[in-house]
Design a protein around this motif. Structure first.
Motif, mmCIF file in Angstrom:
data_model
loop_
_atom_site.group_PDB
_atom_site.id
_atom_site.type_symbol
_atom_site.label_atom_id
_atom_site.label_comp_id
_atom_site.label_asym_id
_atom_site.label_seq_id
_atom_site.Cartn_x
_atom_site.Cartn_y
_atom_site.Cartn_z
ATOM 1 N N THR A 83 60.733 -5.577 59.760
ATOM 2 C CA THR A 83 60.016 -5.148 58.556
ATOM 3 C C THR A 83 58.970 -4.079 58.798
ATOM 4 O O THR A 83 58.524 -3.440 57.858
ATOM 5 C CB THR A 83 59.307 -6.349 57.886
ATOM 6 N N LEU A 121 63.265 -1.333 54.121
ATOM 7 C CA LEU A 121 62.359 -2.326 53.544
ATOM 8 C C LEU A 121 60.964 -1.733 53.393
ATOM 9 O O LEU A 121 60.002 -2.235 53.927
ATOM 10 C CB LEU A 121 62.306 -3.580 54.426
ATOM 11 N N TYR A 180 57.457 -6.381 51.909
ATOM 12 C CA TYR A 180 57.806 -6.515 53.323
ATOM 13 C C TYR A 180 56.661 -6.072 54.230
ATOM 14 O O TYR A 180 56.565 -6.507 55.374
ATOM 15 C CB TYR A 180 59.098 -5.745 53.597
ATOM 16 N N LEU A 230 54.921 -9.242 54.315
ATOM 17 C CA LEU A 230 55.703 -10.195 55.120
ATOM 18 C C LEU A 230 55.442 -10.001 56.608
ATOM 19 O O LEU A 230 55.408 -10.968 57.381
ATOM 20 C CB LEU A 230 57.203 -10.030 54.808
ATOM 21 N N TYR A 276 62.687 -16.805 54.513
ATOM 22 C CA TYR A 276 62.691 -15.410 54.076
ATOM 23 C C TYR A 276 63.966 -14.671 54.480
ATOM 24 O O TYR A 276 64.370 -13.729 53.817
ATOM 25 C CB TYR A 276 61.460 -14.677 54.601
ATOM 26 N N ASN A 326 66.994 -14.041 51.589
ATOM 27 C CA ASN A 326 66.729 -12.650 51.218
ATOM 28 C C ASN A 326 67.722 -11.719 51.905
ATOM 29 O O ASN A 326 67.666 -11.513 53.116
ATOM 30 C CB ASN A 326 65.293 -12.283 51.602
ATOM 31 N N VAL A 340 66.172 -8.553 53.905
ATOM 32 C CA VAL A 340 65.606 -8.855 55.222
ATOM 33 C C VAL A 340 66.722 -9.168 56.202
ATOM 34 O O VAL A 340 66.721 -8.725 57.356
ATOM 35 C CB VAL A 340 64.607 -10.041 55.134
#
Length: 322
Positions: free
Chosen positions: A49, A56, A61, A64, A284, A288, A291
């Protein structure tokens, strides 16, 4: 100082989760695996990320990354401490651990709030999203999260340093925290416990209520979206909400009550100190697609570049794809 004069304890013994030798071996094995998987999972998210994934680029992100950074610093030391039957920790190490646990724990809370705010802006104010959540704004929000975490943990360590210890030094826990330390202090800790509840407890409860309100608003606004847009938004928000419940439930249980300890406290603490950092990457990535694809791309790119070995099997195992 007065604190040093009143404090005859130079080290503490962490009781751990259990004193049963067989149970301790089993816990050590499980925690060792969790330790490695927590580091691996959060490392993959951090790499995917922040440094290598241009796909992303959204603030979600960006936040994240900081959530994984907090997790990667929060869990490992606690897991290592829990591996040993009788862990001796010096007074200064114990105070440092109180600071670190509350700093990274508070950082996790603030980043979860920022991620909820990001989802709120993206879903409720899509036309102004790029303006509101600009790179500069996101950077400032993260700096505020760092400063807020530092203020909170400084308050905790200030209260901990006020405690005089003159007798028993066995902490009935697997890491240093204010609640078990209050039981060992040679003073009436009623006022300090009130301050702990009004600090940690208030942060947990107010943050949880803010997050719940934000999700109610988001769900209400989704009624005007297309079925596809609604599904995508719900997928992201569901991942986030699962993390919030797993983290805040135990935190509220531990930090919002009178100075009474229960046998279940240590197992409840496992959820937010070890369980959440371990589950975050799974939640996540498994829920997702963006990701997951970024992580897959990064792994395959690294292998192609360095020619280490064929990751076809790992690709099937981790991502469920041929």
């Amino acid at each position: 100082t007065d604190m040093a004069m009143n404090n005859s304890v130079t080290e503490f013994i962490l009781f751990g989760l259990t004193q049963d030798a067989e149970q301790q071996k089993a816990i050590s094995g499980i925690f060792s695996i969790l330790y490695l998987l927590t580091l691996l999972g959060n490392f993959l998210i951090v790499v995917s990320t922040f440094w290598t994934s241009h796909t992303l680029g959204s603030p979600m992100y960006f936040f994240l990354f900081y959530l994984s950074f907090a997790d990667a610093n929060y869990a490992p030391r606690l897991i290592v401490d829990a591996l040993f039957q009788e862990k001796t920790i010096s007074y200064h190490e114990c105070m440092t651990q109180v600071f670190a646990v509350h700093f990274f724990g508070c950082m996790e809370i603030f980043v979860l709030i920022l991620m909820a705010f990001d989802r709120y802006v993206a879903i409720c104010k899509p036309l102004r999203y790029t303006t509101i959540m600009s790179r500069g704004v996101c950077g400032m929000l993260v700096i505020l999260a760092w400063v807020g975490s530092c203020i909170h943990s400084s308050a905790q360590i200030f209260l901990a340093l006020k405690l005089p210890f003159c007798g028993p030094n066995v902490i009935d826990h697997y890491f240093c925290d204010l609640q078990p330390l209050l039981k060992l202090a040679c003073m009436d800790t009623y006022v300090i416990n009130l301050l702990v509840v009004s600090n940690s407890g208030a942060i947990c409860v107010v943050s949880f209520m803010l997050l719940l309100i934000s999700y109610v608003v988001i769900l209400y606004s989704l009624r005007n979206h297309s079925a596809e847009g609604r599904q995508k938004a719900l997928s992201t928000c569901t991942s986030h909400f699962i993390v919030v419940v797993i983290f805040f439930g135990p935190c509220i249980f531990i930090y919002t009550r009178p100075p009474t300890t229960f046998p279940v406290d240590k197992m409840v603490a496992v959820f937010y100190t070890i369980g959440t950092p371990f589950l975050n990457p799974l939640i996540y990535t498994l829920r997702n697609a963006e990701v997951k694809n970024a992580m897959k791309k990064q792994i395959m790119t690294s292998v192609d570049k360095y020619g280490v070995f064929n990751l076809h099997f790992l690709n099937i195992l981790v991502f469920g794809q041929e």
